[in-house]
Design a protein around this motif. Structure first.
Motif, mmCIF file in Angstrom:
data_model
loop_
_atom_site.group_PDB
_atom_site.id
_atom_site.type_symbol
_atom_site.label_atom_id
_atom_site.label_comp_id
_atom_site.label_asym_id
_atom_site.label_seq_id
_atom_site.Cartn_x
_atom_site.Cartn_y
_atom_site.Cartn_z
ATOM 1 N N ASP A 1 0.835 -1.198 0.000
ATOM 2 C CA ASP A 1 0.000 0.000 0.000
ATOM 3 C C ASP A 1 0.872 1.251 0.000
ATOM 4 O O ASP A 1 0.567 2.240 -0.694
ATOM 5 C CB ASP A 1 -0.915 -0.014 1.227
ATOM 6 C CG ASP A 1 -2.050 0.992 1.132
ATOM 7 O OD1 ASP A 1 -2.527 1.248 0.012
ATOM 8 O OD2 ASP A 1 -2.464 1.518 2.180
ATOM 9 N N SER A 2 1.968 1.236 0.750
ATOM 10 C CA SER A 2 2.890 2.374 0.762
ATOM 11 C C SER A 2 3.534 2.572 -0.605
ATOM 12 O O SER A 2 3.612 3.695 -1.116
ATOM 13 C CB SER A 2 3.975 2.167 1.825
ATOM 14 O OG SER A 2 3.425 2.134 3.124
ATOM 15 N N TYR A 3 3.979 1.475 -1.202
ATOM 16 C CA TYR A 3 4.601 1.552 -2.525
ATOM 17 C C TYR A 3 3.620 2.107 -3.558
ATOM 18 O O TYR A 3 3.961 2.998 -4.350
ATOM 19 C CB TYR A 3 5.072 0.161 -2.942
ATOM 20 C CG TYR A 3 5.536 0.076 -4.381
ATOM 21 C CD1 TYR A 3 6.805 0.501 -4.750
ATOM 22 C CD2 TYR A 3 4.695 -0.423 -5.375
ATOM 23 C CE1 TYR A 3 7.237 0.431 -6.068
ATOM 24 C CE2 TYR A 3 5.108 -0.497 -6.684
ATOM 25 C CZ TYR A 3 6.371 -0.070 -7.030
ATOM 26 O OH TYR A 3 6.782 -0.135 -8.339
ATOM 27 N N ASP A 4 2.387 1.615 -3.538
ATOM 28 C CA ASP A 4 1.403 2.068 -4.515
ATOM 29 C C ASP A 4 1.042 3.527 -4.295
ATOM 30 O O ASP A 4 0.860 4.287 -5.257
ATOM 31 C CB ASP A 4 0.155 1.194 -4.441
ATOM 32 C CG ASP A 4 -0.728 1.348 -5.673
ATOM 33 O OD1 ASP A 4 -0.327 0.865 -6.749
ATOM 34 O OD2 ASP A 4 -1.815 1.954 -5.559
ATOM 35 N N ALA A 5 0.959 3.953 -3.023
ATOM 36 C CA ALA A 5 0.665 5.357 -2.732
ATOM 37 C C ALA A 5 1.791 6.262 -3.226
ATOM 38 O O ALA A 5 1.536 7.338 -3.784
ATOM 39 C CB ALA A 5 0.465 5.541 -1.230
ATOM 40 N N MET A 6 3.028 5.822 -3.046
ATOM 41 C CA MET A 6 4.165 6.632 -3.485
ATOM 42 C C MET A 6 4.197 6.816 -4.996
ATOM 43 O O MET A 6 4.598 7.869 -5.499
ATOM 44 C CB MET A 6 5.474 5.971 -3.047
ATOM 45 C CG MET A 6 5.750 5.965 -1.571
ATOM 46 S SD MET A 6 7.333 5.123 -1.260
ATOM 47 C CE MET A 6 7.100 4.566 0.416
ATOM 48 N N LEU B 1 2.807 14.649 -5.641
ATOM 49 C CA LEU B 1 3.169 14.139 -6.957
ATOM 50 C C LEU B 1 3.755 12.740 -6.785
ATOM 51 O O LEU B 1 4.360 12.433 -5.755
ATOM 52 C CB LEU B 1 4.191 15.060 -7.618
ATOM 53 C CG LEU B 1 3.688 16.458 -7.990
ATOM 54 C CD1 LEU B 1 4.847 17.312 -8.496
ATOM 55 C CD2 LEU B 1 2.579 16.376 -9.022
ATOM 56 N N PRO B 2 3.598 11.877 -7.778
ATOM 57 C CA PRO B 2 4.117 10.510 -7.624
ATOM 58 C C PRO B 2 5.636 10.459 -7.679
ATOM 59 O O PRO B 2 6.276 11.237 -8.399
ATOM 60 C CB PRO B 2 3.497 9.777 -8.818
ATOM 61 C CG PRO B 2 3.259 10.839 -9.838
ATOM 62 C CD PRO B 2 2.910 12.076 -9.073
ATOM 63 N N LYS B 3 6.201 9.555 -6.904
ATOM 64 C CA LYS B 3 7.627 9.268 -7.005
ATOM 65 C C LYS B 3 7.844 8.314 -8.176
ATOM 66 O O LYS B 3 6.917 7.633 -8.621
ATOM 67 C CB LYS B 3 8.138 8.603 -5.727
ATOM 68 C CG LYS B 3 8.018 9.433 -4.462
ATOM 69 C CD LYS B 3 8.547 8.640 -3.269
ATOM 70 C CE LYS B 3 8.342 9.414 -1.960
ATOM 71 N NZ LYS B 3 9.201 10.612 -1.905
ATOM 72 N N SER B 4 9.069 8.250 -8.667
ATOM 73 C CA SER B 4 9.386 7.227 -9.651
ATOM 74 C C SER B 4 9.389 5.870 -8.951
ATOM 75 O O SER B 4 9.498 5.777 -7.717
ATOM 76 C CB SER B 4 10.767 7.485 -10.259
ATOM 77 O OG SER B 4 11.794 7.238 -9.306
ATOM 78 N N LYS B 5 9.270 4.819 -9.720
ATOM 79 C CA LYS B 5 9.280 3.479 -9.134
ATOM 80 C C LYS B 5 10.586 3.216 -8.398
ATOM 81 O O LYS B 5 10.588 2.615 -7.315
ATOM 82 C CB LYS B 5 9.034 2.435 -10.218
ATOM 83 C CG LYS B 5 7.618 2.493 -10.769
ATOM 84 C CD LYS B 5 7.401 1.521 -11.916
ATOM 85 C CE LYS B 5 5.955 1.601 -12.419
ATOM 86 N NZ LYS B 5 5.716 0.734 -13.577
ATOM 87 N N ARG B 6 11.694 3.680 -8.963
ATOM 88 C CA ARG B 6 12.975 3.465 -8.306
ATOM 89 C C ARG B 6 13.065 4.229 -6.996
ATOM 90 O O ARG B 6 13.583 3.708 -5.994
ATOM 91 C CB ARG B 6 14.108 3.899 -9.248
ATOM 92 C CG ARG B 6 15.503 3.564 -8.745
ATOM 93 C CD ARG B 6 15.654 2.135 -8.290
ATOM 94 N NE ARG B 6 15.160 1.167 -9.262
ATOM 95 C CZ ARG B 6 15.013 -0.120 -9.023
ATOM 96 N NH1 ARG B 6 15.269 -0.611 -7.816
ATOM 97 N NH2 ARG B 6 14.566 -0.934 -9.948
ATOM 98 N N GLU B 7 12.548 5.460 -6.963
ATOM 99 C CA GLU B 7 12.543 6.226 -5.712
ATOM 100 C C GLU B 7 11.704 5.530 -4.648
ATOM 101 O O GLU B 7 12.085 5.483 -3.468
ATOM 102 C CB GLU B 7 11.999 7.635 -5.964
ATOM 103 C CG GLU B 7 12.932 8.545 -6.753
ATOM 104 C CD GLU B 7 12.272 9.864 -7.136
ATOM 105 O OE1 GLU B 7 13.002 10.864 -7.234
ATOM 106 O OE2 GLU B 7 11.027 9.876 -7.337
#
Length: 284
Positions: free
Chosen positions: A234-239, A247-253
Protein backbone atom coordinates in the motif's frame (compact mmCIF):
# COMPACT_ATOMS: atom_id res chain seq x y z
CA UNK A 1 -12.52 -14.41 -12.86
CA UNK A 2 -15.02 -16.06 -15.19
CA UNK A 3 -16.94 -19.11 -13.97
CA UNK A 4 -19.32 -21.34 -15.95
CA UNK A 5 -21.36 -24.28 -14.68
CA UNK A 6 -20.80 -27.05 -17.22
CA UNK A 7 -22.96 -29.68 -15.54
CA UNK A 8 -24.36 -30.94 -12.26
CA UNK A 9 -25.94 -34.13 -10.91
CA UNK A 10 -26.95 -35.26 -7.45
CA UNK A 11 -24.99 -32.47 -5.73
CA UNK A 12 -21.85 -32.86 -7.85
CA UNK A 13 -20.88 -29.85 -9.97
CA UNK A 14 -18.42 -29.35 -12.82
CA UNK A 15 -17.36 -25.69 -13.04
CA UNK A 16 -15.11 -24.12 -15.66
CA UNK A 17 -12.84 -21.34 -14.39
CA UNK A 18 -10.82 -18.73 -16.22
CA UNK A 19 -8.43 -16.67 -14.13
CA UNK A 20 -6.22 -13.80 -15.23
CA UNK A 21 -2.58 -13.74 -14.23
CA UNK A 22 -2.26 -13.65 -10.41
CA UNK A 23 -5.98 -14.14 -9.99
CA UNK A 24 -6.98 -16.17 -6.95
CA UNK A 25 -9.80 -18.35 -5.70
CA UNK A 26 -10.09 -20.15 -2.42
CA UNK A 27 -12.45 -22.01 -0.15
CA UNK A 28 -12.61 -22.99 3.49
CA UNK A 29 -14.99 -25.96 3.83
CA UNK A 30 -16.94 -26.66 7.03
CA UNK A 31 -15.02 -28.99 9.32
CA UNK A 32 -17.99 -31.33 9.75
CA UNK A 33 -18.39 -32.07 6.03
CA UNK A 34 -16.53 -34.62 3.88
CA UNK A 35 -16.22 -32.83 0.57
CA UNK A 36 -14.40 -34.10 -2.51
CA UNK A 37 -12.67 -31.49 -4.65
CA UNK A 38 -10.68 -31.96 -7.84
CA UNK A 39 -8.93 -29.57 -10.22
CA UNK A 40 -7.94 -30.41 -13.80
CA UNK A 41 -5.77 -27.77 -15.46
CA UNK A 42 -6.45 -27.07 -19.13
CA UNK A 43 -4.24 -24.01 -19.72
CA UNK A 44 -1.52 -22.05 -17.91
CA UNK A 45 0.25 -22.60 -14.59
CA UNK A 46 -1.68 -22.95 -11.35
CA UNK A 47 -0.32 -22.80 -7.79
CA UNK A 48 -2.45 -24.85 -5.37
CA UNK A 49 -1.87 -24.72 -1.60
CA UNK A 50 -3.80 -26.78 0.94
CA UNK A 51 -2.92 -28.22 4.34
CA UNK A 52 0.89 -28.11 4.33
CA UNK A 53 1.24 -28.80 0.60
CA UNK A 54 1.87 -26.57 -2.41
CA UNK A 55 1.85 -27.87 -5.96
CA UNK A 56 2.41 -26.13 -9.28
CA UNK A 57 0.11 -27.60 -11.91
CA UNK A 58 0.68 -27.53 -15.66
CA UNK A 59 -1.77 -28.38 -18.46
CA UNK A 60 -3.04 -31.93 -18.07
CA UNK A 61 -2.37 -32.02 -14.32
CA UNK A 62 -5.02 -33.32 -11.94
CA UNK A 63 -5.11 -32.79 -8.19
CA UNK A 64 -7.74 -34.32 -5.90
CA UNK A 65 -8.52 -33.46 -2.30
CA UNK A 66 -10.76 -35.66 -0.15
CA UNK A 67 -11.74 -35.02 2.50
CA UNK A 68 -11.01 -31.28 2.48
CA UNK A 69 -10.29 -30.36 6.09
CA UNK A 70 -8.81 -26.90 5.77
CA UNK A 71 -8.43 -23.86 3.55
CA UNK A 72 -7.43 -24.27 -0.09
CA UNK A 73 -5.85 -21.42 -2.07
CA UNK A 74 -5.53 -21.47 -5.87
CA UNK A 75 -3.42 -18.83 -7.64
CA UNK A 76 -3.01 -18.35 -11.39
CA UNK A 77 0.67 -17.82 -12.17
CA UNK A 78 -0.32 -17.17 -15.78
CA UNK A 79 -3.66 -16.85 -17.55
CA UNK A 80 -5.32 -20.15 -16.75
CA UNK A 81 -8.32 -22.29 -17.54
CA UNK A 82 -9.25 -25.21 -15.32
CA UNK A 83 -12.11 -27.53 -14.47
CA UNK A 84 -13.21 -27.65 -10.85
CA UNK A 85 -15.20 -30.67 -9.64
CA UNK A 86 -16.91 -30.48 -6.27
CA UNK A 87 -19.20 -32.86 -4.40
CA UNK A 88 -21.34 -30.04 -3.04
CA UNK A 89 -23.66 -27.57 -4.80
CA UNK A 90 -21.94 -24.19 -4.56
CA UNK A 91 -22.14 -22.56 -7.98
CA UNK A 92 -25.10 -20.22 -7.44
CA UNK A 93 -23.88 -18.79 -4.14
CA UNK A 94 -20.29 -18.76 -5.42
CA UNK A 95 -21.21 -16.70 -8.48
CA UNK A 96 -23.29 -14.31 -6.36
CA UNK A 97 -20.41 -13.59 -4.00
CA UNK A 98 -17.83 -13.22 -6.76
CA UNK A 99 -20.02 -10.54 -8.37
CA UNK A 100 -20.66 -8.95 -4.98
CA UNK A 101 -16.94 -8.72 -4.22
CA UNK A 102 -16.21 -7.00 -7.54
CA UNK A 103 -18.98 -4.44 -6.98
CA UNK A 104 -17.82 -3.78 -3.43
CA UNK A 105 -14.18 -3.29 -4.50
CA UNK A 106 -15.29 -0.75 -7.13
CA UNK A 107 -17.43 1.10 -4.58
CA UNK A 108 -14.52 1.37 -2.16
CA UNK A 109 -12.12 2.67 -4.79
CA UNK A 110 -14.57 5.24 -6.13
CA UNK A 111 -15.28 6.49 -2.59
CA UNK A 112 -11.58 7.25 -2.24
CA UNK A 113 -11.46 9.05 -5.60
CA UNK A 114 -9.46 6.21 -7.12
CA UNK A 115 -10.30 3.34 -9.44
CA UNK A 116 -10.95 -0.33 -8.88
CA UNK A 117 -7.50 -1.01 -10.34
CA UNK A 118 -5.93 0.36 -7.13
CA UNK A 119 -7.58 -2.33 -4.98
CA UNK A 120 -6.69 -5.02 -7.49
CA UNK A 121 -3.04 -3.87 -7.66
CA UNK A 122 -2.75 -4.06 -3.89
CA UNK A 123 -4.24 -7.56 -3.93
CA UNK A 124 -2.10 -8.82 -6.79
CA UNK A 125 1.21 -7.44 -5.52
CA UNK A 126 0.47 -8.66 -1.98
CA UNK A 127 -0.25 -12.18 -3.23
CA UNK A 128 3.06 -12.23 -5.12
CA UNK A 129 4.90 -11.40 -1.91
CA UNK A 130 2.84 -13.99 -0.02
CA UNK A 131 3.88 -16.66 -2.52
CA UNK A 132 7.53 -15.61 -2.18
CA UNK A 133 7.20 -16.05 1.59
CA UNK A 134 5.45 -19.44 1.18
CA UNK A 135 2.43 -18.46 3.25
CA UNK A 136 -0.09 -21.12 4.18
CA UNK A 137 -3.43 -21.38 2.38
CA UNK A 138 -5.18 -19.70 5.32
CA UNK A 139 -2.69 -16.81 5.32
CA UNK A 140 -2.94 -16.39 1.55
CA UNK A 141 -6.74 -16.20 1.71
CA UNK A 142 -6.53 -13.66 4.53
CA UNK A 143 -3.97 -11.70 2.54
CA UNK A 144 -5.90 -11.67 -0.73
CA UNK A 145 -9.24 -10.76 0.84
CA UNK A 146 -7.71 -8.24 3.24
CA UNK A 147 -5.65 -6.59 0.51
CA UNK A 148 -8.62 -6.21 -1.83
CA UNK A 149 -10.78 -4.71 0.92
CA UNK A 150 -8.13 -3.07 3.10
CA UNK A 151 -9.79 0.34 2.75
CA UNK A 152 -13.43 -0.76 3.08
CA UNK A 153 -13.69 1.34 6.25
CA UNK A 154 -13.16 4.52 4.22
CA UNK A 155 -16.74 4.22 3.02
CA UNK A 156 -17.67 5.50 6.51
CA UNK A 157 -15.30 8.49 6.43
CA UNK A 158 -16.87 11.87 5.46
CA UNK A 159 -16.01 12.95 1.90
CA UNK A 160 -14.73 16.35 3.04
CA UNK A 161 -11.99 14.55 4.98
CA UNK A 162 -11.39 11.64 2.64
CA UNK A 163 -10.95 13.84 -0.45
CA UNK A 164 -9.39 16.90 1.16
CA UNK A 165 -6.61 18.08 -1.20
CA UNK A 166 -4.40 19.50 1.54
CA UNK A 167 -2.93 18.20 4.77
CA UNK A 168 -5.43 16.97 7.36
CA UNK A 169 -5.67 18.65 10.74
CA UNK A 170 -4.85 16.46 13.77
CA UNK A 171 -8.58 16.17 14.47
CA UNK A 172 -9.33 15.18 10.88
CA UNK A 173 -6.49 12.64 10.90
CA UNK A 174 -7.91 11.05 14.05
CA UNK A 175 -11.18 10.57 12.15
CA UNK A 176 -9.33 9.18 9.12
CA UNK A 177 -7.48 6.65 11.26
CA UNK A 178 -10.81 5.18 12.30
CA UNK A 179 -11.19 3.61 8.84
CA UNK A 180 -9.08 0.70 10.10
CA UNK A 181 -11.51 -0.02 12.96
CA UNK A 182 -14.53 0.52 10.71
CA UNK A 183 -13.00 -1.85 8.17
CA UNK A 184 -12.43 -4.59 10.74
CA UNK A 185 -15.99 -4.30 12.01
CA UNK A 186 -17.52 -4.25 8.52
CA UNK A 187 -15.58 -7.32 7.43
CA UNK A 188 -16.61 -9.17 10.58
CA UNK A 189 -20.27 -8.26 10.25
CA UNK A 190 -23.01 -10.70 9.14
CA UNK A 191 -23.58 -8.42 6.15
CA UNK A 192 -20.29 -9.66 4.64
CA UNK A 193 -20.04 -13.30 5.76
CA UNK A 194 -17.09 -14.22 3.53
CA UNK A 195 -14.90 -11.21 4.34
CA UNK A 196 -14.06 -12.05 7.95
CA UNK A 197 -10.93 -13.89 6.86
CA UNK A 198 -9.36 -10.54 5.87
CA UNK A 199 -10.55 -8.39 8.78
CA UNK A 200 -7.20 -8.40 10.59
CA UNK A 201 -5.54 -6.94 7.48
CA UNK A 202 -8.09 -4.13 7.30
CA UNK A 203 -7.45 -3.39 10.98
CA UNK A 204 -3.63 -3.61 10.96
CA UNK A 205 -2.41 -2.44 7.54
CA UNK A 206 -1.32 0.95 8.96
CA UNK A 207 0.60 -0.58 11.86
CA UNK A 208 4.36 -0.18 11.57
CA UNK A 209 7.22 -2.48 12.56
CA UNK A 210 8.63 -0.01 15.12
CA UNK A 211 5.25 0.60 16.77
CA UNK A 212 4.69 4.04 15.22
CA UNK A 213 1.56 3.06 13.27
CA UNK A 214 -2.11 2.94 14.10
CA UNK A 215 -4.74 2.11 15.38
CA UNK A 216 -3.07 0.13 18.22
CA UNK A 217 0.64 0.92 17.94
CA UNK A 218 1.51 -2.74 17.38
CA UNK A 219 5.09 -3.65 16.54
CA UNK A 220 7.14 -6.48 15.03
CA UNK A 221 5.49 -9.90 15.46
CA UNK A 222 2.41 -8.34 17.06
CA UNK A 223 1.42 -7.41 13.50
CA UNK A 224 0.01 -10.23 11.39
CA UNK A 225 2.23 -11.13 8.45
CA UNK A 226 -0.54 -10.57 5.85
CA UNK A 227 -1.12 -7.08 7.28
CA UNK A 228 2.63 -6.38 7.23
CA UNK A 229 2.69 -7.33 3.54
CA UNK A 230 -0.19 -4.99 2.69
CA UNK A 231 1.55 -2.21 4.64
CA UNK A 232 4.51 -2.38 2.26
CA UNK A 233 2.47 -2.75 -0.94
CA UNK A 234 0.00 0.00 0.00
CA UNK A 235 2.89 2.37 0.76
CA UNK A 236 4.60 1.55 -2.53
CA UNK A 237 1.40 2.07 -4.51
CA UNK A 238 0.67 5.36 -2.73
CA UNK A 239 4.17 6.63 -3.48
CA UNK A 240 3.92 5.83 -7.20
CA UNK A 241 0.34 7.07 -7.72
CA UNK A 242 -1.10 10.53 -8.35
CA UNK A 243 -2.71 11.84 -5.16
CA UNK A 244 -4.37 15.20 -4.43
CA UNK A 245 -1.67 16.03 -1.87
CA UNK A 246 1.48 14.79 -3.64
CA UNK A 247 3.17 14.14 -6.96
CA UNK A 248 4.12 10.51 -7.62
CA UNK A 249 7.63 9.27 -7.01
CA UNK A 250 9.39 7.23 -9.65
CA UNK A 251 9.28 3.48 -9.13
CA UNK A 252 12.97 3.46 -8.31
CA UNK A 253 12.54 6.23 -5.71
CA UNK A 254 9.68 4.32 -4.10
CA UNK A 255 11.70 1.09 -4.01
CA UNK A 256 14.64 2.91 -2.41
CA UNK A 257 12.35 4.41 0.24
CA UNK A 258 10.86 1.01 1.10
CA UNK A 259 14.39 -0.40 1.38
CA UNK A 260 15.52 2.52 3.57
CA UNK A 261 12.77 1.85 6.12
CA UNK A 262 13.41 -1.92 6.32
CA UNK A 263 13.33 -2.88 9.98
CA UNK A 264 11.97 0.50 10.99
CA UNK A 265 8.55 0.99 9.40
CA UNK A 266 8.42 -2.30 7.51
CA UNK A 267 8.93 -5.95 8.44
CA UNK A 268 12.38 -7.02 7.13
CA UNK A 269 11.00 -10.35 5.86
CA UNK A 270 8.41 -8.53 3.79
CA UNK A 271 10.85 -5.98 2.41
CA UNK A 272 13.26 -8.71 1.34
CA UNK A 273 10.46 -10.57 -0.47
CA UNK A 274 9.18 -7.31 -1.97
CA UNK A 275 12.61 -6.55 -3.44
CA UNK A 276 12.70 -9.99 -5.07
CA UNK A 277 9.37 -9.59 -6.91
CA UNK A 278 8.96 -5.82 -7.39
CA UNK A 279 10.29 -5.92 -10.96
CA UNK A 280 7.27 -8.08 -11.84
CA UNK A 281 5.07 -5.17 -10.66
CA UNK A 282 6.70 -2.94 -13.23
CA UNK A 283 6.46 -5.42 -16.10
CA UNK A 284 2.97 -6.78 -15.48
Amino acid sequence: MTITLLGSHDGVELIRHELKRYGLMGFNPPVDQDYFEAIFLVKGILRVTWNTRTEHLRPGSLVTMAPVRGPVCIIAMDEVEFLYITSTSIFDSYKHWVNHFHRLATEIAEKDGDTASHCERIRKYSVLIGCELNLSAKELLSLSCGALFHDIGKTRIPDEILRKPGRLTPEEFDIMKMHTIYGRDMMNSPEHPFLHVGSVVAEQHHERYDGSGYPHGLKQDEISLPAAIVAVVDSYDAMTSHRPYQLPKSKREAIDEIRAFRGQLYDPRVVDAFLKVVDIFEKD
